[in-house]
Scaffold this motif. Structure first.
Motif, PDB file in Angstrom:
ATOM      1  N   UNK A  43      22.731 -38.454  47.236  1.00  0.00           N
ATOM      2  CA  UNK A  43      23.651 -38.349  46.646  1.00  0.00           C
ATOM      3  C   UNK A  43      23.766 -38.143  45.085  1.00  0.00           C
ATOM      4  N   UNK A  44      24.362 -37.150  44.616  1.00  0.00           N
ATOM      5  CA  UNK A  44      24.270 -36.782  43.043  1.00  0.00           C
ATOM      6  C   UNK A  44      25.278 -37.943  42.556  1.00  0.00           C
ATOM      7  N   UNK A  45      26.249 -38.232  42.917  1.00  0.00           N
ATOM      8  CA  UNK A  45      27.260 -39.382  42.536  1.00  0.00           C
ATOM      9  C   UNK A  45      26.406 -40.658  42.361  1.00  0.00           C
ATOM     10  N   UNK A  46      25.498 -41.160  43.021  1.00  0.00           N
ATOM     11  CA  UNK A  46      24.742 -42.359  43.038  1.00  0.00           C
ATOM     12  C   UNK A  46      23.961 -42.066  41.902  1.00  0.00           C
ATOM     13  N   UNK A  47      23.271 -40.934  41.731  1.00  0.00           N
ATOM     14  CA  UNK A  47      22.469 -40.518  40.541  1.00  0.00           C
ATOM     15  C   UNK A  47      23.140 -40.447  39.223  1.00  0.00           C
ATOM     16  N   UNK A  48      24.451 -40.081  39.162  1.00  0.00           N
ATOM     17  CA  UNK A  48      25.358 -39.886  37.787  1.00  0.00           C
ATOM     18  C   UNK A  48      25.496 -41.309  37.572  1.00  0.00           C
ATOM     19  N   UNK A  49      25.784 -42.405  38.548  1.00  0.00           N
ATOM     20  CA  UNK A  49      26.138 -43.797  38.450  1.00  0.00           C
ATOM     21  C   UNK A  49      24.801 -44.371  37.565  1.00  0.00           C
ATOM     22  N   UNK A  50      23.628 -44.001  38.371  1.00  0.00           N
ATOM     23  CA  UNK A  50      22.513 -44.536  37.800  1.00  0.00           C
ATOM     24  C   UNK A  50      22.434 -44.284  36.422  1.00  0.00           C
ATOM     25  N   UNK A  51      22.379 -43.026  35.853  1.00  0.00           N
ATOM     26  CA  UNK A  51      22.201 -42.440  34.548  1.00  0.00           C
ATOM     27  C   UNK A  51      23.178 -43.322  33.710  1.00  0.00           C
TER      28      UNK A  51
END
Length: 134
Positions: A43-51
């Motif tokens: 998920x790109x959204x979980x990666x954005x949250x991780x950033x």
């Protein structure tokens, strides 16, 4: 050694251990992206949250002077940015390949119709179902 230095060493061991585990949990995703070129279940959204949380925790670590917190979260943010870049690249490539595949299918069907072969709808369905089952 006094109790404060023992506690400090113990807390650093725990902090660096947690850092190591937090960083290595992202390595299978990076390996899958780089070597297998697959991003279907990421998920790109979980990666954005991780950033986002990586940067926030890094700033928090700077203010409290916690080295494990700073290192872990800047590396997590970096890995997440790499993940986002690869997801974007492979998603665009997948869309292009799917579009190209359907264009080729349409051209093939048009050529069959143009040659005026004995084509019925049932024959086309049977031919296409055989090619997709393989």
């Amino acid at each position: 050694m006094d109790n404060n230095s023992v506690a400090f060493i113990f807390l650093n061991i725990i902090g660096f251990s947690a850092s190591f585990l937090s960083i290595t949990k992202q390595l299978p995703q990076i390996v899958k992206l780089i070597f297998y070129k697959e991003c279907n279940d990421l998920s790109i959204h979980s990666s954005l949250m991780a950033v986002t949380y990586g940067i926030i925790f890094f700033i928090c670590g700077v203010f409290i002077g916690d080295l494990p917190l700073m290192l872990t979260n800047i590396i997590i943010a970096f890995f997440s940015i790499v993940t986002i870049v690869f997801i974007r690249i492979y998603t665009k490539r997948k869309i292009f390949n799917e579009r190209h595949h359907w264009e080729q299918e349409c051209i093939s069907l048009l050529l069959k119709l143009e040659t005026k072969e004995d084509i019925t709808f049932q024959n086309l369905v049977e031919q296409e179902s055989l090619t997709y089952e393989e």
